[in-house]
Design an enzyme around this catalytic site. Structure first.
Site, PDB file in Angstrom:
ATOM      1  N   ASP A  58       0.956  -1.142   0.081  1.00  0.00           N
ATOM      2  CA  ASP A  58      -0.224   0.108  -0.015  1.00  0.00           C
ATOM      3  C   ASP A  58       0.870   1.240  -0.087  1.00  0.00           C
ATOM      4  O   ASP A  58       1.867   1.244   0.764  1.00  0.00           O
ATOM      5  CB  ASP A  58      -1.019  -0.126   1.091  1.00  0.00           C
ATOM      6  CG  ASP A  58      -1.931   0.964   1.085  1.00  0.00           C
ATOM      7  OD1 ASP A  58      -3.108   0.751   0.715  1.00  0.00           O
ATOM      8  OD2 ASP A  58      -2.001   2.138   1.733  1.00  0.00           O
ATOM      9  N   ASN A  66      -2.750  12.647  -4.621  1.00  0.00           N
ATOM     10  CA  ASN A  66      -3.571  13.375  -5.336  1.00  0.00           C
ATOM     11  C   ASN A  66      -4.074  14.537  -5.033  1.00  0.00           C
ATOM     12  O   ASN A  66      -4.302  15.569  -5.962  1.00  0.00           O
ATOM     13  CB  ASN A  66      -4.865  12.153  -5.395  1.00  0.00           C
ATOM     14  CG  ASN A  66      -4.787  10.909  -6.200  1.00  0.00           C
ATOM     15  OD1 ASN A  66      -3.900  10.957  -6.946  1.00  0.00           O
ATOM     16  ND2 ASN A  66      -5.288   9.846  -5.764  1.00  0.00           N
ATOM     17  N   HIS A  71      -5.128  14.243  -9.997  1.00  0.00           N
ATOM     18  CA  HIS A  71      -4.960  12.826 -10.240  1.00  0.00           C
ATOM     19  C   HIS A  71      -4.131  12.280 -11.448  1.00  0.00           C
ATOM     20  O   HIS A  71      -3.744  10.998 -11.407  1.00  0.00           O
ATOM     21  CB  HIS A  71      -6.615  12.201 -10.499  1.00  0.00           C
ATOM     22  CG  HIS A  71      -7.390  12.487  -9.249  1.00  0.00           C
ATOM     23  ND1 HIS A  71      -7.492  11.205  -8.384  1.00  0.00           N
ATOM     24  CD2 HIS A  71      -8.092  13.314  -8.832  1.00  0.00           C
ATOM     25  CE1 HIS A  71      -8.267  11.678  -7.308  1.00  0.00           C
ATOM     26  NE2 HIS A  71      -8.658  12.913  -7.377  1.00  0.00           N
ATOM     27  N   ASP A  75      -1.951   8.887 -10.931  1.00  0.00           N
ATOM     28  CA  ASP A  75      -1.781   7.856 -11.919  1.00  0.00           C
ATOM     29  C   ASP A  75      -0.382   7.595 -12.281  1.00  0.00           C
ATOM     30  O   ASP A  75       0.036   6.590 -12.454  1.00  0.00           O
ATOM     31  CB  ASP A  75      -2.712   8.140 -13.264  1.00  0.00           C
ATOM     32  CG  ASP A  75      -4.291   7.934 -12.748  1.00  0.00           C
ATOM     33  OD1 ASP A  75      -4.452   7.711 -11.680  1.00  0.00           O
ATOM     34  OD2 ASP A  75      -5.041   8.593 -13.665  1.00  0.00           O
ATOM     35  N   GLU A 101      -4.556   2.509  -4.800  1.00  0.00           N
ATOM     36  CA  GLU A 101      -2.918   2.276  -4.324  1.00  0.00           C
ATOM     37  C   GLU A 101      -2.507   1.008  -3.596  1.00  0.00           C
ATOM     38  O   GLU A 101      -1.427   1.040  -3.442  1.00  0.00           O
ATOM     39  CB  GLU A 101      -2.505   3.762  -3.477  1.00  0.00           C
ATOM     40  CG  GLU A 101      -3.000   3.512  -2.096  1.00  0.00           C
ATOM     41  CD  GLU A 101      -4.233   4.127  -1.899  1.00  0.00           C
ATOM     42  OE1 GLU A 101      -4.779   4.266  -0.774  1.00  0.00           O
ATOM     43  OE2 GLU A 101      -5.121   4.485  -2.666  1.00  0.00           O
TER      44      GLU A 101
END
Length: 198
Positions: A58, A66, A71, A75, A101
């Protein structure tokens, strides 16, 4: 076209890693020693899960990435992290994106200490990598050994508990669920992975 469609259905569109749907079939499949099993191939024989480890990875504080950078940059971080996973993990390890994530690695033919080394190597490589615009970031990893007769959600549940422990104790750590139980840092729960109906 048919092969491309099959590949598309087995892979996460953003990172190119295998997706969650493919994980279940891969979990029960057993490659021959030293051989790589094609993604999604399910063998009909009884599962032999000895020396099979599932690690949940994680990204630490991903929401803030973000929020701060948007975003699209988030990404890009996930795409670069997937590339880093491919570079660091062994060719025979299964790599999956479970969404957001969260990633999962399926490590076979390894002892507990070897599995720890594999996950630690990835944690260190991530911490040392400079992500464009974002800079440094870290991951928390929890892993657990697969036991014969249990479902994939059972072992993922145990690995998840080890991830929560890492996040609650400073992040940027790798923890083996069994080792946490053995030293009394976590209490074994019999109902991990079970569904409770009211």
């Amino acid at each position: 076209n048919h092969l491309a469609l099959l590949d598309y259905s087995e892979r996460d569109t953003l990172t190119g890693l295998l997706n969650r749907k493919t994980f279940d079939a891969s979990y029960f499949a057993q490659p021959a020693r030293g051989e790589e099993l094609p993604a999604g191939l399910e063998l009909r024989s009884a599962p032999r899960l000895r020396n099979t480890w599932v690690g949940v990875i994680d990204v630490d504080r991903f929401k803030s990435i973000n929020d701060r950078f948007g975003h699209l940059i988030g990404d890009e971080v996930l795409i670069l992290l997937a590339r880093l996973m491919r570079a660091v993990f062994r060719r025979t390890d299964g790599l999956y994106r479970f969404g957001g994530e969260e990633f999962v690695a399926l490590v076979r033919n390894a002892s507990a200490s070897e599995a720890l080394k594999v996950f630690e190597r990835f944690r260190r490589a991530t911490a040392a990598f400079s992500f464009p615009q974002v800079g440094r970031l870290t991951v928390s990893v929890g892993f657990a050994e697969a036991r014969g007769g249990e479902s994939p959600s059972d072992v993922i549940g145990r690995a998840d508990e080890a991830v929560y422990f890492a996040k609650a104790h400073g992040r940027n750590q790798v923890h083996d669920y069994a080792a946490l139980i053995a030293r009394g840092a976590l209490e074994a729960r019999a109902n991990v992975g079970e569904v409770e109906f009211f």
